[in-house]
Design a protein around this motif. Sequence first.
Motif, PDB file in Angstrom:
ATOM      1  N   ILE A  81      -7.231   8.744  13.812  1.00  0.00           N
ATOM      2  CA  ILE A  81      -8.474   8.126  14.267  1.00  0.00           C
ATOM      3  C   ILE A  81      -8.727   8.577  15.697  1.00  0.00           C
ATOM      4  CG2 ILE A  81      -9.674   5.960  14.722  1.00  0.00           C
ATOM      5  CD1 ILE A  81      -7.834   4.686  12.575  1.00  0.00           C
ATOM      6  N   LEU A  82      -9.838   9.302  15.908  1.00  0.00           N
ATOM      7  CA  LEU A  82     -10.209   9.766  17.237  1.00  0.00           C
ATOM      8  C   LEU A  82     -11.002   8.708  17.988  1.00  0.00           C
ATOM      9  CD1 LEU A  82     -11.323  13.395  16.309  1.00  0.00           C
ATOM     10  CD2 LEU A  82      -9.120  12.652  17.222  1.00  0.00           C
ATOM     11  N   GLU A  83     -11.904   8.041  17.294  1.00  0.00           N
ATOM     12  CA  GLU A  83     -12.714   6.971  17.879  1.00  0.00           C
ATOM     13  C   GLU A  83     -12.896   5.878  16.847  1.00  0.00           C
ATOM     14  OE1 GLU A  83     -16.484   8.192  19.480  1.00  0.00           O
ATOM     15  OE2 GLU A  83     -15.636  10.049  20.279  1.00  0.00           O
ATOM     16  N   ALA A  84     -12.869   4.648  17.307  1.00  0.00           N
ATOM     17  CA  ALA A  84     -13.102   3.498  16.430  1.00  0.00           C
ATOM     18  C   ALA A  84     -14.086   2.565  17.125  1.00  0.00           C
ATOM     19  CB  ALA A  84     -11.800   2.771  16.131  1.00  0.00           C
ATOM     20  N   ASP A  85     -15.245   2.391  16.518  1.00  0.00           N
ATOM     21  CA  ASP A  85     -16.280   1.520  17.070  1.00  0.00           C
ATOM     22  C   ASP A  85     -16.387   0.299  16.152  1.00  0.00           C
ATOM     23  OD1 ASP A  85     -18.453   0.423  18.363  1.00  0.00           O
ATOM     24  OD2 ASP A  85     -19.903   1.829  17.506  1.00  0.00           O
ATOM     25  N   HIS A  86     -15.887  -0.836  16.616  1.00  0.00           N
ATOM     26  CA  HIS A  86     -15.899  -2.072  15.817  1.00  0.00           C
ATOM     27  C   HIS A  86     -17.128  -2.891  16.180  1.00  0.00           C
ATOM     28  CE1 HIS A  86     -11.821  -1.757  14.123  1.00  0.00           C
ATOM     29  NE2 HIS A  86     -11.576  -1.051  15.218  1.00  0.00           N
ATOM     30  N   ARG A  87     -17.802  -3.408  15.160  1.00  0.00           N
ATOM     31  CA  ARG A  87     -18.986  -4.250  15.360  1.00  0.00           C
ATOM     32  C   ARG A  87     -18.765  -5.586  14.671  1.00  0.00           C
ATOM     33  NH1 ARG A  87     -23.743  -0.651  17.000  1.00  0.00           N
ATOM     34  NH2 ARG A  87     -22.479   1.096  17.682  1.00  0.00           N
ATOM     35  N   TYR A  88     -18.882  -6.628  15.485  1.00  0.00           N
ATOM     36  CA  TYR A  88     -18.734  -7.991  14.961  1.00  0.00           C
ATOM     37  C   TYR A  88     -20.103  -8.657  15.022  1.00  0.00           C
ATOM     38  CZ  TYR A  88     -13.772  -7.150  15.699  1.00  0.00           C
ATOM     39  OH  TYR A  88     -12.502  -6.635  15.669  1.00  0.00           O
ATOM     40  N   THR A  89     -20.627  -9.060  13.867  1.00  0.00           N
ATOM     41  CA  THR A  89     -21.922  -9.738  13.800  1.00  0.00           C
ATOM     42  C   THR A  89     -21.766 -10.982  12.934  1.00  0.00           C
ATOM     43  OG1 THR A  89     -22.628  -8.520  11.832  1.00  0.00           O
ATOM     44  CG2 THR A  89     -23.152  -7.528  13.975  1.00  0.00           C
ATOM     45  N   SER A  90     -22.831 -11.739  12.834  1.00  0.00           N
ATOM     46  CA  SER A  90     -22.781 -12.920  11.977  1.00  0.00           C
ATOM     47  C   SER A  90     -22.604 -12.519  10.514  1.00  0.00           C
ATOM     48  CB  SER A  90     -24.054 -13.746  12.145  1.00  0.00           C
ATOM     49  OG  SER A  90     -25.192 -12.968  11.812  1.00  0.00           O
ATOM     50  N   GLY A  91     -22.959 -11.269  10.193  1.00  0.00           N
ATOM     51  CA  GLY A  91     -22.798 -10.779   8.819  1.00  0.00           C
ATOM     52  C   GLY A  91     -21.399 -10.287   8.516  1.00  0.00           C
ATOM     53  N   GLY A  92     -20.535 -10.205   9.519  1.00  0.00           N
ATOM     54  CA  GLY A  92     -19.166  -9.749   9.279  1.00  0.00           C
ATOM     55  C   GLY A  92     -18.708  -8.708  10.286  1.00  0.00           C
ATOM     56  N   MET A  95     -16.955  -1.144  10.988  1.00  0.00           N
ATOM     57  CA  MET A  95     -16.451  -0.188  11.958  1.00  0.00           C
ATOM     58  C   MET A  95     -16.949   1.204  11.609  1.00  0.00           C
ATOM     59  SD  MET A  95     -12.446  -0.165  10.959  1.00  0.00           S
ATOM     60  CE  MET A  95     -11.893   0.277   9.320  1.00  0.00           C
ATOM     61  N   LYS A  96     -17.129   1.995  12.649  1.00  0.00           N
ATOM     62  CA  LYS A  96     -17.519   3.391  12.502  1.00  0.00           C
ATOM     63  C   LYS A  96     -16.352   4.197  13.063  1.00  0.00           C
ATOM     64  CE  LYS A  96     -21.230   6.597  13.519  1.00  0.00           C
ATOM     65  NZ  LYS A  96     -22.518   6.778  14.191  1.00  0.00           N
ATOM     66  N   LEU A  97     -15.775   5.078  12.239  1.00  0.00           N
ATOM     67  CA  LEU A  97     -14.593   5.835  12.636  1.00  0.00           C
ATOM     68  C   LEU A  97     -14.905   7.317  12.728  1.00  0.00           C
ATOM     69  CD1 LEU A  97     -11.987   4.202  10.215  1.00  0.00           C
ATOM     70  CD2 LEU A  97     -12.432   3.590  12.601  1.00  0.00           C
ATOM     71  N   LYS A  98     -14.335   7.976  13.728  1.00  0.00           N
ATOM     72  CA  LYS A  98     -14.322   9.435  13.795  1.00  0.00           C
ATOM     73  C   LYS A  98     -12.889   9.843  13.541  1.00  0.00           C
ATOM     74  CE  LYS A  98     -18.236  10.258  16.775  1.00  0.00           C
ATOM     75  NZ  LYS A  98     -18.739  10.881  18.009  1.00  0.00           N
ATOM     76  N   LEU A  99     -12.683  10.643  12.506  1.00  0.00           N
ATOM     77  CA  LEU A  99     -11.341  11.002  12.051  1.00  0.00           C
ATOM     78  C   LEU A  99     -11.147  12.511  12.092  1.00  0.00           C
ATOM     79  CD1 LEU A  99     -11.557   8.882   8.786  1.00  0.00           C
ATOM     80  CD2 LEU A  99     -10.465   8.163  10.893  1.00  0.00           C
ATOM     81  N   GLU A 100      -9.880  12.929  12.205  1.00  0.00           N
ATOM     82  CA  GLU A 100      -9.536  14.332  12.035  1.00  0.00           C
ATOM     83  C   GLU A 100      -8.413  14.413  11.018  1.00  0.00           C
ATOM     84  OE1 GLU A 100      -7.976  16.432  15.411  1.00  0.00           O
ATOM     85  OE2 GLU A 100      -6.346  15.034  15.695  1.00  0.00           O
ATOM     86  N   ALA A 101      -8.497  15.398  10.139  1.00  0.00           N
ATOM     87  CA  ALA A 101      -7.459  15.586   9.138  1.00  0.00           C
ATOM     88  C   ALA A 101      -6.197  16.122   9.808  1.00  0.00           C
ATOM     89  CB  ALA A 101      -7.940  16.571   8.080  1.00  0.00           C
ATOM     90  N   VAL A 102      -5.054  15.608   9.405  1.00  0.00           N
ATOM     91  CA  VAL A 102      -3.760  16.093   9.943  1.00  0.00           C
ATOM     92  C   VAL A 102      -2.888  16.621   8.829  1.00  0.00           C
ATOM     93  CG1 VAL A 102      -3.672  14.747  12.047  1.00  0.00           C
ATOM     94  CG2 VAL A 102      -2.834  13.751   9.952  1.00  0.00           C
TER      95      VAL A 102
END
Length: 102
Positions: A81-92, A95-102
């Motif tokens: 995982i290069l970047e992890a953007d977590h969003r917490y809202t009333s709906g739950g 997360m938006k992830l930027k990944l690189e294959a290893v």
Amino acid sequence: RRDIFVKENPVSIAKWGVLQYCAQVLQSTTDGEIAAMMNEILGQKNRAVHGIEAECTGDSRFRAGTLCQAELGGFSGSCRILEADHRYTSGGHTMKLKLEAV
């Protein structure tokens, strides 16, 4: 005491640019061990990275720098995982992830 060790590959520099890497090693580390470390780092960094972006249900255990298993489209395997953007809202939690294959 500071020593500078340089490892250059003109073909890779022309293709990818210059990698500058700083590390602190024990004074007992030999020049041969440092050369081996440099070769290993270049082997990891001197390659094309296949990036993947995914938006999914949130899980707070997913953080930048950790490894995970992914099954996305035609890809299935280990990713860092290069970047992890977590969003917490009333709906739950999403997360938006930027990944690189290893």
